[in-house]
Design a protein around this motif. Sequence first.
Motif, PDB file in Angstrom:
ATOM      1  N   GLU A 230      59.214  21.530  34.767  1.00 54.10           N
ATOM      2  CA  GLU A 230      57.943  20.678  35.424  1.00 54.10           C
ATOM      3  C   GLU A 230      58.030  20.743  36.789  1.00 54.10           C
ATOM      4  O   GLU A 230      58.871  21.672  37.407  1.00 54.10           O
ATOM      5  CB  GLU A 230      58.825  18.997  34.577  1.00 54.10           C
ATOM      6  CG  GLU A 230      58.864  18.638  33.562  1.00 54.10           C
ATOM      7  CD  GLU A 230      59.256  17.077  33.313  1.00 54.10           C
ATOM      8  OE1 GLU A 230      59.805  16.100  35.052  1.00 54.10           O
ATOM      9  OE2 GLU A 230      59.785  16.463  32.664  1.00 54.10           O
ATOM     10  N   ALA A 231      56.866  20.227  37.017  1.00 49.22           N
ATOM     11  CA  ALA A 231      56.674  20.674  38.652  1.00 49.22           C
ATOM     12  C   ALA A 231      57.867  19.347  39.628  1.00 49.22           C
ATOM     13  O   ALA A 231      57.911  18.897  38.672  1.00 49.22           O
ATOM     14  CB  ALA A 231      55.641  19.796  38.589  1.00 49.22           C
ATOM     15  N   ILE A 232      58.335  19.986  40.276  1.00 51.32           N
ATOM     16  CA  ILE A 232      58.932  19.614  41.548  1.00 51.32           C
ATOM     17  C   ILE A 232      58.154  19.008  42.697  1.00 51.32           C
ATOM     18  O   ILE A 232      57.507  20.025  42.852  1.00 51.32           O
ATOM     19  CB  ILE A 232      60.299  20.526  41.616  1.00 51.32           C
ATOM     20  CG1 ILE A 232      61.054  20.970  40.511  1.00 51.32           C
ATOM     21  CG2 ILE A 232      61.545  19.419  42.730  1.00 51.32           C
ATOM     22  CD1 ILE A 232      61.861  22.089  40.513  1.00 51.32           C
ATOM     23  N   PRO A 233      58.583  17.931  42.915  1.00 51.50           N
ATOM     24  CA  PRO A 233      57.623  17.775  44.602  1.00 51.50           C
ATOM     25  C   PRO A 233      59.006  18.241  45.180  1.00 51.50           C
ATOM     26  O   PRO A 233      59.862  17.955  45.770  1.00 51.50           O
ATOM     27  CB  PRO A 233      58.014  16.120  44.087  1.00 51.50           C
ATOM     28  CG  PRO A 233      59.212  15.999  43.266  1.00 51.50           C
ATOM     29  CD  PRO A 233      59.572  16.486  42.066  1.00 51.50           C
ATOM     30  N   GLY A 234      58.396  18.281  46.772  1.00 50.38           N
ATOM     31  CA  GLY A 234      58.846  18.793  47.790  1.00 50.38           C
ATOM     32  C   GLY A 234      58.155  18.700  49.027  1.00 50.38           C
ATOM     33  O   GLY A 234      57.030  18.092  49.036  1.00 50.38           O
ATOM     34  N   TYR A 235      58.646  19.528  50.178  1.00 53.50           N
ATOM     35  CA  TYR A 235      57.855  19.079  51.441  1.00 53.50           C
ATOM     36  C   TYR A 235      56.902  20.981  52.208  1.00 53.50           C
ATOM     37  O   TYR A 235      58.126  21.378  51.911  1.00 53.50           O
ATOM     38  CB  TYR A 235      58.874  18.373  52.626  1.00 53.50           C
ATOM     39  CG  TYR A 235      58.333  18.862  54.421  1.00 53.50           C
ATOM     40  CD1 TYR A 235      57.226  17.234  54.340  1.00 53.50           C
ATOM     41  CD2 TYR A 235      57.965  19.405  55.098  1.00 53.50           C
ATOM     42  CE1 TYR A 235      56.867  17.253  55.459  1.00 53.50           C
ATOM     43  CE2 TYR A 235      57.835  18.773  55.959  1.00 53.50           C
ATOM     44  CZ  TYR A 235      56.901  18.241  56.671  1.00 53.50           C
ATOM     45  OH  TYR A 235      56.952  17.834  57.463  1.00 53.50           O
ATOM     46  N   LEU A 236      56.180  20.888  51.984  1.00 53.41           N
ATOM     47  CA  LEU A 236      55.184  21.710  52.083  1.00 53.41           C
ATOM     48  C   LEU A 236      55.247  21.845  53.586  1.00 53.41           C
ATOM     49  O   LEU A 236      54.136  20.776  54.171  1.00 53.41           O
ATOM     50  CB  LEU A 236      54.029  21.762  51.788  1.00 53.41           C
ATOM     51  CG  LEU A 236      52.904  23.093  52.173  1.00 53.41           C
ATOM     52  CD1 LEU A 236      53.490  24.436  51.392  1.00 53.41           C
ATOM     53  CD2 LEU A 236      51.556  22.782  50.941  1.00 53.41           C
ATOM     54  N   SER A 237      55.497  23.199  54.025  1.00 50.80           N
ATOM     55  CA  SER A 237      54.772  22.852  55.920  1.00 50.80           C
ATOM     56  C   SER A 237      54.194  24.469  56.635  1.00 50.80           C
ATOM     57  O   SER A 237      55.143  25.254  55.922  1.00 50.80           O
ATOM     58  CB  SER A 237      56.428  22.592  56.391  1.00 50.80           C
ATOM     59  OG  SER A 237      57.037  23.375  56.771  1.00 50.80           O
ATOM     60  N   LEU A 238      53.772  24.045  57.343  1.00 49.25           N
ATOM     61  CA  LEU A 238      52.851  25.684  57.897  1.00 49.25           C
ATOM     62  C   LEU A 238      53.749  25.757  59.460  1.00 49.25           C
ATOM     63  O   LEU A 238      52.975  24.898  59.631  1.00 49.25           O
ATOM     64  CB  LEU A 238      51.852  25.504  57.038  1.00 49.25           C
ATOM     65  CG  LEU A 238      51.312  27.192  57.717  1.00 49.25           C
ATOM     66  CD1 LEU A 238      51.067  28.390  57.502  1.00 49.25           C
ATOM     67  CD2 LEU A 238      49.302  26.692  58.088  1.00 49.25           C
ATOM     68  N   HIS A 239      53.940  26.539  59.346  1.00 45.70           N
ATOM     69  CA  HIS A 239      54.760  27.099  61.349  1.00 45.70           C
ATOM     70  C   HIS A 239      54.196  28.152  61.430  1.00 45.70           C
ATOM     71  O   HIS A 239      53.863  28.844  60.857  1.00 45.70           O
ATOM     72  CB  HIS A 239      56.455  26.821  60.552  1.00 45.70           C
ATOM     73  CG  HIS A 239      56.724  26.198  60.700  1.00 45.70           C
ATOM     74  ND1 HIS A 239      57.266  24.562  60.701  1.00 45.70           N
ATOM     75  CD2 HIS A 239      56.711  25.167  59.107  1.00 45.70           C
ATOM     76  CE1 HIS A 239      58.025  23.962  60.110  1.00 45.70           C
ATOM     77  NE2 HIS A 239      57.831  24.395  59.127  1.00 45.70           N
ATOM     78  N   GLN A 240      53.924  28.886  62.673  1.00 47.35           N
ATOM     79  CA  GLN A 240      53.633  29.127  63.430  1.00 47.35           C
ATOM     80  C   GLN A 240      54.319  29.454  64.191  1.00 47.35           C
ATOM     81  O   GLN A 240      54.549  28.685  65.738  1.00 47.35           O
ATOM     82  CB  GLN A 240      51.794  28.583  64.318  1.00 47.35           C
ATOM     83  CG  GLN A 240      50.951  29.966  65.060  1.00 47.35           C
ATOM     84  CD  GLN A 240      49.838  29.426  65.827  1.00 47.35           C
ATOM     85  OE1 GLN A 240      50.057  28.402  65.979  1.00 47.35           O
ATOM     86  NE2 GLN A 240      49.053  30.607  65.908  1.00 47.35           N
ATOM     87  N   SER A 241      54.250  30.638  64.922  1.00 48.91           N
ATOM     88  CA  SER A 241      55.402  31.401  65.586  1.00 48.91           C
ATOM     89  C   SER A 241      54.852  32.414  66.625  1.00 48.91           C
ATOM     90  O   SER A 241      53.651  32.332  66.531  1.00 48.91           O
ATOM     91  CB  SER A 241      56.585  32.156  65.377  1.00 48.91           C
ATOM     92  OG  SER A 241      56.356  33.311  64.168  1.00 48.91           O
ATOM     93  N   ALA A 242      55.189  33.543  67.583  1.00 40.91           N
ATOM     94  CA  ALA A 242      54.574  34.159  68.384  1.00 40.91           C
ATOM     95  C   ALA A 242      53.951  35.146  67.699  1.00 40.91           C
ATOM     96  O   ALA A 242      52.530  35.992  68.200  1.00 40.91           O
ATOM     97  CB  ALA A 242      55.233  34.881  68.870  1.00 40.91           C
ATOM     98  N   ASP A 243      54.368  36.000  66.488  1.00 44.20           N
ATOM     99  CA  ASP A 243      53.854  36.593  65.660  1.00 44.20           C
ATOM    100  C   ASP A 243      53.242  35.944  64.327  1.00 44.20           C
ATOM    101  O   ASP A 243      52.836  37.728  63.423  1.00 44.20           O
ATOM    102  CB  ASP A 243      54.505  38.083  65.676  1.00 44.20           C
ATOM    103  CG  ASP A 243      55.673  38.183  65.194  1.00 44.20           C
ATOM    104  OD1 ASP A 243      56.355  36.331  65.149  1.00 44.20           O
ATOM    105  OD2 ASP A 243      56.552  38.513  65.216  1.00 44.20           O
ATOM    106  N   SER A 244      53.616  35.505  64.320  1.00 45.51           N
ATOM    107  CA  SER A 244      53.471  35.285  62.571  1.00 45.51           C
ATOM    108  C   SER A 244      52.991  33.883  62.069  1.00 45.51           C
ATOM    109  O   SER A 244      53.171  32.782  62.561  1.00 45.51           O
ATOM    110  CB  SER A 244      54.517  35.502  61.844  1.00 45.51           C
ATOM    111  OG  SER A 244      55.643  35.017  61.823  1.00 45.51           O
ATOM    112  N   LEU A 245      52.878  33.575  60.963  1.00 43.56           N
ATOM    113  CA  LEU A 245      52.412  32.290  60.080  1.00 43.56           C
ATOM    114  C   LEU A 245      53.107  32.097  58.612  1.00 43.56           C
ATOM    115  O   LEU A 245      53.404  32.942  58.018  1.00 43.56           O
ATOM    116  CB  LEU A 245      51.117  31.741  59.960  1.00 43.56           C
ATOM    117  CG  LEU A 245      50.047  31.825  60.848  1.00 43.56           C
ATOM    118  CD1 LEU A 245      48.699  31.653  59.852  1.00 43.56           C
ATOM    119  CD2 LEU A 245      51.075  30.014  61.883  1.00 43.56           C
TER     120      LEU A 245
END
Length: 263
Positions: A230-245
Amino acid sequence: GVVEACLLHMLKRRAAGFLRTDKVAALFTKVGKSCAIAGDVCKKVQELQQQVESRKNQPNGQEPLKRQGSTTSKTPVLTPQAIKHIWVRTALIEKVLDKIVQYIVDNCSKYYEKEALLADPVCGPILASLLVGPCALEYTKLKTADHYWTDPSADELVQRHRIHGAHGRQDSPSKRPALGIRKRHSSGSTSEDRFAASAREYVESLHQNSRTHLLYGKNNVLVQPKDDLEAIPGYLSLHQSADSLTLKWTPNQLMNGTLGDSE
């Protein structure tokens, strides 16, 4: 801008100056003749205006060299918006705007008509009192146009997840008592303590810091690890650093510090 609108409301023509286009400057100048605090603000504003004019007149190549060689004078870089409201802005940064407005309210008959906002026995003192708070702040670093201050912080998003997860999930009441019992029985286990510490570190890593900037966060995003699960609920986050996402997704149970019997 709002403070200037209040100061200019039904200002007497004599106080505003007959030929002056900058009525706020005329008001501060006239008040500065009898109020020492306003007089100091007038001197500081005149110095700032002279610095702005000298920067405009200097060639492009000379001004950076002058600033680099000078260690005592720190010439502030003023935006057009700051120059437009330079009188109120300077009084605010110097933490004396509330005192100047209070002085104007106490001597309102010199500068305003009877129907003016600052001449009102209630509204005038209220405006001066409201400015006490902003004048108590340290304006050491003003927000710029690229400062996304409207976005909620990671800390707030984690708190929202926990509040929403406590009421929104139907399967949580049946699972949480078992998780609590398991934690009580294994409170002395070093592996459990190590797991809880790693989970806490991961949650703390979602917070904004000097290395990464949180661009987006969303609670209860469903992820299906396998076709037969079954699908599991969770926390999605997008982070930006100096050279990558970096895209991160964390199960809700790991965000809470416990996984229970989940694989």
